[in-house]
Motif scaffolding. Structure first.
Motif, PDB file in Angstrom:
ATOM      1  N   VAL A  45      -3.173 -12.772 -15.205  1.00 41.49           N
ATOM      2  CA  VAL A  45      -2.257 -11.599 -14.790  1.00 41.49           C
ATOM      3  C   VAL A  45      -2.848 -10.187 -15.609  1.00 41.49           C
ATOM      4  CG1 VAL A  45      -2.301 -10.034 -12.873  1.00 41.49           C
ATOM      5  CG2 VAL A  45      -2.311 -12.318 -12.632  1.00 41.49           C
ATOM      6  N   LEU A  46      -2.101 -10.210 -16.641  1.00 40.76           N
ATOM      7  CA  LEU A  46      -1.803  -8.750 -17.114  1.00 40.76           C
ATOM      8  C   LEU A  46      -3.264  -8.617 -18.123  1.00 40.76           C
ATOM      9  CD1 LEU A  46       1.455  -8.706 -18.219  1.00 40.76           C
ATOM     10  CD2 LEU A  46       0.758  -7.410 -16.719  1.00 40.76           C
ATOM     11  N   GLU A  47      -3.907 -10.053 -18.308  1.00 35.11           N
ATOM     12  CA  GLU A  47      -5.020 -10.117 -19.437  1.00 35.11           C
ATOM     13  C   GLU A  47      -6.213  -9.615 -18.950  1.00 35.11           C
ATOM     14  OE1 GLU A  47      -7.512 -12.560 -23.005  1.00 35.11           O
ATOM     15  OE2 GLU A  47      -5.359 -13.690 -21.927  1.00 35.11           O
ATOM     16  N   GLU A  48      -6.567 -10.063 -17.472  1.00 35.62           N
ATOM     17  CA  GLU A  48      -7.553 -10.005 -16.847  1.00 35.62           C
ATOM     18  C   GLU A  48      -7.367  -8.352 -16.099  1.00 35.62           C
ATOM     19  OE1 GLU A  48      -7.083 -12.252 -13.821  1.00 35.62           O
ATOM     20  OE2 GLU A  48      -7.461 -14.601 -14.515  1.00 35.62           O
ATOM     21  N   GLU A  49      -6.248  -7.884 -15.308  1.00 34.70           N
ATOM     22  CA  GLU A  49      -6.129  -6.612 -15.455  1.00 34.70           C
ATOM     23  C   GLU A  49      -6.332  -5.804 -15.912  1.00 34.70           C
ATOM     24  OE1 GLU A  49      -6.489  -5.873 -12.152  1.00 34.70           O
ATOM     25  OE2 GLU A  49      -6.374  -7.574 -11.312  1.00 34.70           O
TER      26      GLU A  49
ATOM     27  N   GLU B  53       1.555 -13.455  -8.476  1.00 36.06           N
ATOM     28  CA  GLU B  53       0.528 -12.555  -7.577  1.00 36.06           C
ATOM     29  C   GLU B  53       1.016 -11.243  -7.226  1.00 36.06           C
ATOM     30  OE1 GLU B  53       0.518 -14.260  -2.742  1.00 36.06           O
ATOM     31  OE2 GLU B  53       1.570 -15.568  -4.282  1.00 36.06           O
ATOM     32  N   ARG B  54       1.595 -11.019  -7.280  1.00 35.37           N
ATOM     33  CA  ARG B  54       2.156  -9.534  -6.883  1.00 35.37           C
ATOM     34  C   ARG B  54       1.343  -7.923  -7.355  1.00 35.37           C
ATOM     35  NH1 ARG B  54       4.179  -8.445  -2.115  1.00 35.37           N
ATOM     36  NH2 ARG B  54       4.984  -6.365  -1.245  1.00 35.37           N
ATOM     37  N   THR B  55       1.509  -8.703  -9.151  1.00 31.63           N
ATOM     38  CA  THR B  55       1.222  -7.872  -9.480  1.00 31.63           C
ATOM     39  C   THR B  55      -0.842  -7.512  -9.970  1.00 31.63           C
ATOM     40  OG1 THR B  55       2.748  -8.493 -11.506  1.00 31.63           O
ATOM     41  CG2 THR B  55       0.846  -7.768 -12.137  1.00 31.63           C
ATOM     42  N   ALA B  56      -0.940  -8.813  -8.756  1.00 35.71           N
ATOM     43  CA  ALA B  56      -2.727  -8.100  -9.032  1.00 35.71           C
ATOM     44  C   ALA B  56      -2.719  -7.752  -7.650  1.00 35.71           C
ATOM     45  CB  ALA B  56      -3.228 -10.318  -9.264  1.00 35.71           C
ATOM     46  N   ALA B  57      -2.211  -7.876  -7.116  1.00 37.12           N
ATOM     47  CA  ALA B  57      -2.116  -7.970  -5.396  1.00 37.12           C
ATOM     48  C   ALA B  57      -2.180  -6.125  -5.110  1.00 37.12           C
ATOM     49  CB  ALA B  57      -1.511  -8.315  -4.408  1.00 37.12           C
ATOM     50  N   ILE B  58      -1.201  -5.831  -6.085  1.00 35.98           N
ATOM     51  CA  ILE B  58      -0.656  -3.707  -6.194  1.00 35.98           C
ATOM     52  C   ILE B  58      -1.791  -3.331  -7.631  1.00 35.98           C
ATOM     53  CG2 ILE B  58       0.763  -3.506  -8.589  1.00 35.98           C
ATOM     54  CD1 ILE B  58       2.039  -2.225  -6.374  1.00 35.98           C
ATOM     55  N   ALA B  59      -2.212  -4.247  -8.809  1.00 38.01           N
ATOM     56  CA  ALA B  59      -3.187  -3.372  -9.032  1.00 38.01           C
ATOM     57  C   ALA B  59      -4.409  -3.599  -8.631  1.00 38.01           C
ATOM     58  CB  ALA B  59      -3.802  -4.681 -10.365  1.00 38.01           C
ATOM     59  N   LYS B  60      -4.601  -4.392  -7.141  1.00 40.34           N
ATOM     60  CA  LYS B  60      -6.204  -4.141  -6.320  1.00 40.34           C
ATOM     61  C   LYS B  60      -5.851  -2.628  -6.138  1.00 40.34           C
ATOM     62  CE  LYS B  60      -8.632  -6.342  -3.267  1.00 40.34           C
ATOM     63  NZ  LYS B  60      -9.235  -7.438  -2.321  1.00 40.34           N
ATOM     64  N   ILE B  61      -4.554  -2.915  -5.326  1.00 41.28           N
ATOM     65  CA  ILE B  61      -4.490  -0.989  -5.113  1.00 41.28           C
ATOM     66  C   ILE B  61      -4.650   0.042  -5.534  1.00 41.28           C
ATOM     67  CG2 ILE B  61      -2.846   0.208  -3.321  1.00 41.28           C
ATOM     68  CD1 ILE B  61      -2.277  -2.493  -2.363  1.00 41.28           C
ATOM     69  N   PHE B  62      -4.346  -0.297  -7.010  1.00 40.47           N
ATOM     70  CA  PHE B  62      -3.964   1.060  -7.578  1.00 40.47           C
ATOM     71  C   PHE B  62      -5.550   1.240  -8.295  1.00 40.47           C
ATOM     72  CE2 PHE B  62       0.271   0.215  -9.013  1.00 40.47           C
ATOM     73  CZ  PHE B  62       1.117   1.171  -8.212  1.00 40.47           C
ATOM     74  N   LYS B  63      -6.646  -0.195  -8.480  1.00 36.81           N
ATOM     75  CA  LYS B  63      -7.642   0.510  -8.713  1.00 36.81           C
ATOM     76  C   LYS B  63      -8.856   1.206  -7.823  1.00 36.81           C
ATOM     77  CE  LYS B  63      -8.863  -3.832 -11.700  1.00 36.81           C
ATOM     78  NZ  LYS B  63      -9.750  -4.826 -11.723  1.00 36.81           N
ATOM     79  N   GLU B  64      -8.323   0.554  -6.667  1.00 34.26           N
ATOM     80  CA  GLU B  64      -9.241   2.028  -5.055  1.00 34.26           C
ATOM     81  C   GLU B  64      -8.120   2.876  -5.573  1.00 34.26           C
ATOM     82  OE1 GLU B  64      -8.083  -0.590  -2.299  1.00 34.26           O
ATOM     83  OE2 GLU B  64      -9.716  -2.123  -2.066  1.00 34.26           O
TER      84      GLU B  64
ATOM     85  N   GLU C 234       0.621  -1.148  -0.033  1.00 32.54           N
ATOM     86  CA  GLU C 234       0.731   0.568  -0.236  1.00 32.54           C
ATOM     87  C   GLU C 234       1.200   1.512   0.120  1.00 32.54           C
ATOM     88  OE1 GLU C 234      -2.077  -3.614   1.351  1.00 32.54           O
ATOM     89  OE2 GLU C 234      -0.433  -2.425   2.107  1.00 32.54           O
ATOM     90  N   GLU C 235       2.277   1.479   0.393  1.00 30.16           N
ATOM     91  CA  GLU C 235       2.825   2.646   0.437  1.00 30.16           C
ATOM     92  C   GLU C 235       3.227   2.761  -1.054  1.00 30.16           C
ATOM     93  OE1 GLU C 235       7.050   4.032   2.828  1.00 30.16           O
ATOM     94  OE2 GLU C 235       5.843   2.518   3.849  1.00 30.16           O
ATOM     95  N   THR C 236       3.814   1.466  -1.786  1.00 29.63           N
ATOM     96  CA  THR C 236       4.882   2.095  -2.398  1.00 29.63           C
ATOM     97  C   THR C 236       3.856   1.816  -3.188  1.00 29.63           C
ATOM     98  OG1 THR C 236       6.316  -0.181  -2.155  1.00 29.63           O
ATOM     99  CG2 THR C 236       5.948   0.300  -3.780  1.00 29.63           C
ATOM    100  N   ALA C 237       2.217   1.319  -3.433  1.00 25.15           N
ATOM    101  CA  ALA C 237       1.313   2.241  -4.217  1.00 25.15           C
ATOM    102  C   ALA C 237       1.029   3.275  -4.501  1.00 25.15           C
ATOM    103  CB  ALA C 237      -0.112   1.247  -4.475  1.00 25.15           C
ATOM    104  N   GLY C 238       0.870   3.679  -2.243  1.00 23.94           N
ATOM    105  CA  GLY C 238       0.238   5.180  -2.698  1.00 23.94           C
ATOM    106  C   GLY C 238       1.380   6.082  -3.315  1.00 23.94           C
ATOM    107  N   ALA C 239       2.929   5.638  -3.027  1.00 24.42           N
ATOM    108  CA  ALA C 239       3.680   6.387  -3.297  1.00 24.42           C
ATOM    109  C   ALA C 239       3.487   7.144  -5.481  1.00 24.42           C
ATOM    110  CB  ALA C 239       5.178   6.097  -3.315  1.00 24.42           C
TER     111      ALA C 239
END
Length: 331
Positions: free
Chosen positions: A210-214, A173-184, A147-152
């Motif tokens: 994951v790239l295709e899904e996101e 896995e980490r790509t999907a996780a940060i993509a979710k944060i970026f969406k929010e 969340e900190e990295t994405a927020g920066a």
């Protein structure tokens, strides 16, 4: 002599949309990882960069640590921008990254807000720019909250220092996780930069899904496997080659020897297609649906021109693809 861009620069280059975004990138982009540092001849760097733009390459990919020494590639590109490309700024896509070691102490690398904001500010100063078009987190940091990295990274967009955000070297896995944060956060997160070539296909193990899904695009680096997928080693290892340098872990004599027979077989397929092995390797990368651009490096303009010719034949027959798979299965 004042530089004037070739009027026909957009006539032959292919441009692809990045995921679901409005941005398009050239099918081939120029990476400034090597050959653009403080120990390389500046006029040769200038010739390559301007030659790339004259041939429709609008995207120039940098990072804070590119050189050597670290920072030199950005400084040299900044000189070219000021001297030659400033009138064309709005035609260019310029990217940079933060994440690898840049300065001493606990804030000089990885993915903290402190590092990312400071790194971007330093990069903009070296480049002489108000903003970059894409800013990447260069490698995952497992000790800093995502969340900190994405927020920066999101903050950089809100500050007007970056138009789009990307990540590099993240697994599925980490790509999907940060993509979710970026969406929010409603961050314009559009692109992933992974390593990919015929010999290194790790992205096919989940990341491309994951790239295709996101709705993300991929711009891939190392398409020629550091020179293995070229005619450089077909007749053995030249004395002046990088494979003789023991410090290069991913390109050494053992790796080259292990792949020579496979490379020679692939070269025969390339010849039948009317391409060099390097051209076929670049074209093959573009068969992957997620790949919207291939990053190539160059130590001279003729190398870049050779890679661009890959776009003359991007189509593979089913027989060609199955034969290539059979050859690669021997590795």
């Amino acid at each position: 002599m004042m530089y004037v861009a070739d009027e026909k620069r957009y006539e032959t280059m292919k441009y692809n949309r990045v995921g679901k975004s409005g941005l398009k990138l050239p099918a081939i982009s120029l990476g400034l990882w090597n050959n653009f540092g403080g120990y390389d001849h500046f006029e040769k760097q200038r010739e390559i960069v301007l030659g790339a733009f004259d041939r429709g390459i609008t995207h120039f990919d940098l990072a804070n640590n590119y050189g050597p020494p670290a920072g030199a590639a950005e400084e040299n590109f900044g000189r070219i921008m000021t001297q030659d490309l400033k009138p064309y700024r709005d035609e260019l896509i310029i990217s940079s990254k933060a994440g690898y070691y840049m300065w001493p102490g606990p804030y000089g690398e990885w993915g903290s807000k402190k590092n990312i904001i400071a790194s971007c500010d330093q990069s903009l100063k070296r480049l002489g720019l108000d903003y970059v078009d894409i800013f990447y987190h260069h490698r995952p940091d497992y000790d800093t909250p995502l969340e900190e990295t994405a927020g920066a990274l999101d903050l950089l967009v809100r500050q007007g220092k970056a138009l789009y955000i990307g990540i590099s070297n993240y697994d599925a896995e980490r790509t999907a996780a940060i993509a979710k944060i970026f969406k929010e956060l409603k961050t314009p997160f559009i692109i992933h930069q992974p390593r990919y070539n015929m010999f290194d296909r790790w992205i096919e193990d989940g990341l491309t899904d994951v790239l295709e899904e996101e709705g993300l695009g991929a711009i891939v680096f190392s398409p020629l496997a550091q020179g293995l997928l070229t005619d450089r080693y077909l007749d053995g290892i030249p004395e002046d080659s990088r494979a003789h340098r023991s410090e290069i872990q991913f390109l050494n004599e053992e790796n080259v020897e292990d792949t020579l027979s496979i490379v020679r077989e692939l070269n025969q397929i390339a010849k039948q297609r009317g391409q060099t092995l390097a051209q076929m390797a670049v074209a093959w990368n573009q068969q992957q649906k997620s790949v919207i651009s291939v990053l190539v490096g160059a130590s001279k303009l003729s190398q870049l021109e050779d890679n661009i010719k890959a776009l003359n034949n991007l189509d593979f027959s089913a027989d060609e693809l199955s034969t290539i798979e059979r050859i690669l299965a021997k590795k």
